[in-house]
Design a protein around this motif. Structure first.
Motif, PDB file in Angstrom:
ATOM      1  N   ALA B 228       0.833  -1.203   0.000  1.00 52.03           N
ATOM      2  CA  ALA B 228       0.000   0.000   0.000  1.00 52.03           C
ATOM      3  C   ALA B 228       0.868   1.253   0.000  1.00 52.03           C
ATOM      4  CB  ALA B 228      -0.932  -0.003   1.215  1.00 52.03           C
ATOM      5  N   MET B 229       1.972   1.211   0.766  1.00 53.65           N
ATOM      6  CA  MET B 229       2.871   2.365   0.805  1.00 53.65           C
ATOM      7  C   MET B 229       3.578   2.530  -0.526  1.00 53.65           C
ATOM      8  SD  MET B 229       2.295   3.209   3.835  1.00 53.65           S
ATOM      9  CE  MET B 229       3.377   4.588   3.902  1.00 53.65           C
ATOM     10  N   LEU B 230       3.987   1.410  -1.110  1.00 49.05           N
ATOM     11  CA  LEU B 230       4.682   1.452  -2.388  1.00 49.05           C
ATOM     12  C   LEU B 230       3.793   2.123  -3.427  1.00 49.05           C
ATOM     13  CD1 LEU B 230       7.211   0.538  -3.965  1.00 49.05           C
ATOM     14  CD2 LEU B 230       6.034  -1.589  -4.463  1.00 49.05           C
ATOM     15  N   GLY B 231       2.512   1.761  -3.412  1.00 54.35           N
ATOM     16  CA  GLY B 231       1.585   2.346  -4.370  1.00 54.35           C
ATOM     17  C   GLY B 231       1.202   3.775  -4.025  1.00 54.35           C
ATOM     18  N   GLY B 232       1.459   4.174  -2.780  1.00 56.94           N
ATOM     19  CA  GLY B 232       1.026   5.502  -2.354  1.00 56.94           C
ATOM     20  C   GLY B 232      -0.199   5.325  -1.483  1.00 56.94           C
ATOM     21  N   MET B 233      -0.017   5.445  -0.166  1.00 53.49           N
ATOM     22  CA  MET B 233      -1.087   5.121   0.772  1.00 53.49           C
ATOM     23  C   MET B 233      -2.376   5.867   0.434  1.00 53.49           C
ATOM     24  SD  MET B 233      -1.108   3.141   3.379  1.00 53.49           S
ATOM     25  CE  MET B 233      -2.635   2.541   4.043  1.00 53.49           C
ATOM     26  N   VAL B 276      13.610   7.668  -3.223  1.00 51.15           N
ATOM     27  CA  VAL B 276      13.533   8.493  -4.425  1.00 51.15           C
ATOM     28  C   VAL B 276      12.190   9.214  -4.481  1.00 51.15           C
ATOM     29  CG1 VAL B 276      13.776   8.488  -6.926  1.00 51.15           C
ATOM     30  CG2 VAL B 276      15.011   6.815  -5.553  1.00 51.15           C
ATOM     31  N   MET B 277      11.117   8.474  -4.137  1.00 48.87           N
ATOM     32  CA  MET B 277       9.771   9.059  -4.202  1.00 48.87           C
ATOM     33  C   MET B 277       9.090   8.900  -2.852  1.00 48.87           C
ATOM     34  SD  MET B 277       8.224   7.874  -7.821  1.00 48.87           S
ATOM     35  CE  MET B 277       9.093   6.353  -8.082  1.00 48.87           C
ATOM     36  N   PRO B 278       9.322   9.826  -1.924  1.00 55.67           N
ATOM     37  CA  PRO B 278       8.815   9.652  -0.557  1.00 55.67           C
ATOM     38  C   PRO B 278       7.293   9.498  -0.466  1.00 55.67           C
ATOM     39  CG  PRO B 278      10.417  11.421  -0.661  1.00 55.67           C
ATOM     40  CD  PRO B 278      10.118  11.038  -2.073  1.00 55.67           C
ATOM     41  N   GLN B 279       6.561   9.778  -1.523  1.00 55.42           N
ATOM     42  CA  GLN B 279       5.106   9.635  -1.443  1.00 55.42           C
ATOM     43  C   GLN B 279       4.620   8.322  -2.039  1.00 55.42           C
ATOM     44  OE1 GLN B 279       3.509  11.924   0.235  1.00 55.42           O
ATOM     45  NE2 GLN B 279       5.334  13.196   0.406  1.00 55.42           N
ATOM     46  N   GLY B 280       5.525   7.444  -2.416  1.00 53.20           N
ATOM     47  CA  GLY B 280       5.110   6.225  -3.090  1.00 53.20           C
ATOM     48  C   GLY B 280       4.884   6.493  -4.570  1.00 53.20           C
ATOM     49  N   LEU B 281       4.568   5.424  -5.307  1.00 57.55           N
ATOM     50  CA  LEU B 281       4.496   5.557  -6.759  1.00 57.55           C
ATOM     51  C   LEU B 281       3.347   6.445  -7.220  1.00 57.55           C
ATOM     52  CD1 LEU B 281       5.254   1.874  -7.805  1.00 57.55           C
ATOM     53  CD2 LEU B 281       6.786   3.826  -7.882  1.00 57.55           C
ATOM     54  N   PHE B 282       2.169   6.295  -6.575  1.00 63.18           N
ATOM     55  CA  PHE B 282       1.003   7.037  -7.046  1.00 63.18           C
ATOM     56  C   PHE B 282       0.500   8.040  -6.011  1.00 63.18           C
ATOM     57  CE2 PHE B 282       1.041   3.007  -9.220  1.00 63.18           C
ATOM     58  CZ  PHE B 282       0.824   3.364 -10.538  1.00 63.18           C
ATOM     59  N   GLY B 283       1.314   8.317  -4.991  1.00 68.04           N
ATOM     60  CA  GLY B 283       0.843   9.178  -3.918  1.00 68.04           C
ATOM     61  C   GLY B 283       0.817  10.636  -4.349  1.00 68.04           C
ATOM     62  N   ARG B 284      -0.120  11.376  -3.761  1.00 68.76           N
ATOM     63  CA  ARG B 284      -0.127  12.806  -4.008  1.00 68.76           C
ATOM     64  C   ARG B 284       0.898  13.457  -3.114  1.00 68.76           C
ATOM     65  NH1 ARG B 284      -6.279  12.881  -2.843  1.00 68.76           N
ATOM     66  NH2 ARG B 284      -5.415  11.115  -1.723  1.00 68.76           N
ATOM     67  N   THR B 285       1.499  14.530  -3.569  1.00 72.14           N
ATOM     68  CA  THR B 285       2.390  15.266  -2.687  1.00 72.14           C
ATOM     69  C   THR B 285       1.526  16.171  -1.821  1.00 72.14           C
ATOM     70  OG1 THR B 285       2.875  16.285  -4.803  1.00 72.14           O
ATOM     71  CG2 THR B 285       4.756  15.480  -3.534  1.00 72.14           C
ATOM     72  N   ALA B 286       1.507  15.838  -0.545  1.00 65.45           N
ATOM     73  CA  ALA B 286       0.706  16.637   0.372  1.00 65.45           C
ATOM     74  C   ALA B 286       1.552  17.807   0.856  1.00 65.45           C
ATOM     75  CB  ALA B 286       0.253  15.792   1.550  1.00 65.45           C
ATOM     76  N   THR B 287       0.961  18.974   0.899  1.00 68.52           N
ATOM     77  CA  THR B 287       1.687  20.097   1.467  1.00 68.52           C
ATOM     78  C   THR B 287       1.193  20.295   2.886  1.00 68.52           C
ATOM     79  OG1 THR B 287       0.169  21.311   0.058  1.00 68.52           O
ATOM     80  CG2 THR B 287       2.528  21.604  -0.372  1.00 68.52           C
ATOM     81  N   GLU B 288       2.163  20.472   3.780  1.00 65.05           N
ATOM     82  CA  GLU B 288       1.782  20.671   5.171  1.00 65.05           C
ATOM     83  C   GLU B 288       1.398  22.128   5.368  1.00 65.05           C
ATOM     84  OE1 GLU B 288       3.643  20.172   9.641  1.00 65.05           O
ATOM     85  OE2 GLU B 288       4.864  19.716   7.893  1.00 65.05           O
ATOM     86  N   ARG B 289       0.231  22.346   5.939  1.00 68.32           N
ATOM     87  CA  ARG B 289      -0.167  23.727   6.187  1.00 68.32           C
ATOM     88  C   ARG B 289       0.217  24.131   7.586  1.00 68.32           C
ATOM     89  NH1 ARG B 289      -5.977  25.268   4.004  1.00 68.32           N
ATOM     90  NH2 ARG B 289      -6.525  23.094   4.138  1.00 68.32           N
ATOM     91  N   VAL B 290       0.748  25.321   7.713  1.00 66.73           N
ATOM     92  CA  VAL B 290       1.229  25.757   9.020  1.00 66.73           C
ATOM     93  C   VAL B 290       0.233  26.710   9.660  1.00 66.73           C
ATOM     94  CG1 VAL B 290       3.188  26.690  10.272  1.00 66.73           C
ATOM     95  CG2 VAL B 290       3.520  25.611   8.046  1.00 66.73           C
TER      96      VAL B 290
END
Lengths: 312, 290
Positions: B228-233, B276-290
């Motif tokens: 699941a992580m590999l695919g992008g949780m 290489v891809m900390p979000q997994g293969l299909f994960g969205r890049t989440a931006t952390e809101r401060v």
């Protein structure tokens, strides 16, 4: 005085516990269980630096525990190292490995960090299982006794004092660390990595410091367990052991050194008590984990602390 | 070439099961942000209940149905008795609860059933098919087709039914879903039930090939989680691809490199991918809101 008590209160409590417990022990069996509690508590205190203070999860710490354990088995047997030197080499090796893999791994966050550390732990355990020529494979291998200045550490009572003394030292060092600027940096990272880096905290570096320190704590504890048991098997480094460590830390209380000792005590003593239930042992253990986590969510020691403050 | 095909088929077969476990992780994670480490126990229940019901004289299809019902009941109990009461707890606390549940279920299974390995008869005989020189068990085909059907059914459920859309809405934004009148607690319960059913069906399908015992859930949960992580949780497509990839990596790693490190190949690749891809293969890049 008040400040000193805040900083070293838990160390003093642990020291008092180690010193006074033997007065009420009816048999040497209690020394054995307590020695085990202290050994696991050393690892839990270290992991708490990483999880409770720096806010980073690790599901693979049994790997570092295993490195310490196998170092005192493999070093003397295959390379003729004195046992104490093998212990130091093992702790150093765990620290170096944590340093090398920590940088890329700690860039990951949350569940991704969890799965990466999980993978790391499983890989280390797998090496112990498969490199049978060095490690004895799935059956494990015998561990020589620790000899210091001609004195042989054998049996429950000496190990009670060695592990207890080391635990006091470990919690003293941890208490100093968390009260230092490094500890403040840890907590800043825990609260918000972005805010911490805005304030000039080198987030990557401090996470790495916590990871390396916790690995060294785990390796020392692993070496102690191997020397105490006189035997080491791949299960020492297994996934379930990693879970045990995390549970000890969370159960006792994240960010509470005393809590880690309490958590280690519960998870070590409980299975001993549960053997009364024979086959129900695992079911009951799982049930207790669930109930504790639902009803004492902040961990035992912080929950009790809050309760006492509300009363007082 | 036959060797390559052989590894390909065995990798896809076991990968399909990992994909189902990963799908279960993803469904529950999307609906509730909980990583359910008891997911592997649903697979174990699927296999074990079928084996013991069949041994008690229940016809195989009924036994399999019974197994799915038991798993769904366990999934719902897990949610209502352990997850719901801990609402608002931290992610680590919830992980420990589900690990506690997995230890509990394993302990119960060891008592109710036993600690031995069990096998189910193959659904379509044991005569291997010859495909391009590789021997393929009919059961492997059944596993692959079965997983395909489950994925399709799940997709239809999520996109074509009201309940499915409620799941998607809850996954997208729980508060907003509640504001438009969705009973999010029931939706999360539904996701536990569906995950349990998917896991149990996987267990029924694969038991004729891999055998089952009370303890098979642990490794399956770890591999499914990794997949699941590999695919992008949180991405169902990613879960399926991740599961198949982990299965293939294992099969080819065991075949061409070292069977002793079979379980390691998957984790090494996952570590490399995450670097290489900390979000997994299909994960969205989440931006952390401060």
């Amino acid at each position: 005085m008040r400040g000193l008590l805040d900083r070293y209160g838990s160390t003093l409590a642990i020291a008092a516990l180690v010193a006074l417990l033997p007065l009420v022990f009816p048999s040497s069996f209690y020394f054995r269980i307590s020695a085990l509690v202290f050994i696991f508590a050393i690892a839990a205190v270290g992991l708490n630096l990483l999880m409770g203070y720096a806010g980073q999860v690790s599901l693979g710490h049994a790997g570092f525990f295993g490195i310490g354990a196998y170092a005192v088995a493999v070093g003397p047997t295959h390379w003729g190292l004195p046992v104490w030197a093998a212990l130091i080499v093992g702790a150093a090796a765990a620290g170096v490995l944590a340093y090398l893999v920590g940088r890329p791994i700690l860039r990951l966050k949350g569940h991704y960090l969890a799965v990466a550390t999980l993978g790391l732990g499983i890989l280390i355990a797998m090496v112990f299982t498969n490199e049978a020529r060095l490690t004895g494979g799935p059956d494990g291998m015998a561990v020589p006794r620790l000899v210091l200045f001609g004195w042989i550490a054998r049996g429950s009572v000496p190990w009670y004092w060695i592990a207890g003394g080391t635990l006091v030292l470990a919690s003293f060092l941890a208490a100093n660390l968390v009260a230092s600027p490094t500890g403040r940096a840890f907590r800043a990272i825990h609260d918000s990595e972005v805010a911490a880096s805005v304030l000039g905290v080198d987030v990557a570096r401090y996470k790495l410091v916590a990871f390396v320190l916790s690995a060294i704590y785990a390796a020392v504890a692993g070496a102690y367990l191997a020397l105490f048991d006189g035997l080491v098997t791949p299960a020492t480094a297994g996934f379930l052991r990693s879970i045990e460590f995390v549970t000890m830390v969370v159960l006792g209380g994240l960010g509470s050194i005393l809590g880690s000792v309490v958590g280690a005590a519960i998870l070590t003593i409980l299975p001993q008590v549960l053997t009364v239930f024979h086959e129900y042992e695992h079911a009951v253990l799982g049930l207790i984990m669930i109930l504790f986590m639902i009803f004492l969510r902040a961990g035992i020691v912080p929950s009790l602390g809050m309760l006492m403050r509300r009363r007082g | 070439m036959p060797e390559f095909l052989q590894f390909l088929f065995s990798g896809l077969t076991i990968g399909a099961v990992y994909a189902l476990v990963a799908l279960g992780f993803t469904l529950i994670y999307n609906a509730s942000d909980v990583i359910n480490f008891a997911q592997g126990e649903f697979v174990m229940l699927g296999g074990m209940v079928t084996v013991f019901a069949a041994a008690a004289g229940v016809p195989l299809p009924l036994a399999a149905l019974l197994a799915v019902i038991v798993a769904v009941a366990v999934g719902l109990l897990l949610y209502y008795l352990a997850i719901e009461p801990a609402k608002g707890a931290s992610a680590v606390t919830l992980i420990i609860i589900t690990i506690g549940a997995s230890i509990f279920l394993r302990g119960i299974a060891a008592i109710v059933f036993d600690k031995r390995f069990h096998k189910l008869p193959s659904f379509a005989g044991d005569e291997p098919l010859r495909i391009g020189g590789a021997a393929v068990l009919p059961q492997s085909i059944i596993v692959l087709v079965g997983c395909g059907v489950i994925v399709l059914a799940l997709w239809l459920f999520l996109t074509r039914t009201l309940a499915g859309k409620a799941v998607l809405a809850t996954a997208a934004n729980m508060l907003a879903a509640r504001l438009v009148g969705i009973n999010t607690s029931r939706v999360v319960a539904l996701s536990f039930a569906v995950s349990a059913a998917i896991g149990a069906i996987g267990g029924v399908l694969v038991t004729p090939i891999t055998l089952t015992n009370y303890d098979v859930g642990t490794m399956l949960a770890l591999k499914g989680f990794a997949a699941a992580m590999l695919g992008g949780m949180g991405n169902p497509l990613g879960a399926v691809v991740g599961g198949l990839l982990v299965g293939l990596l294992e099969a080819f790693g065991a075949g061409y490199i070292s069977s002793a490190y079979k379980d390691a190949t998957a984790f090494i690749v996952i570590l490399l991918v995450l670097f290489v891809m900390p979000q997994g293969l299909f994960g969205r890049t989440a931006t952390e809101r401060v």
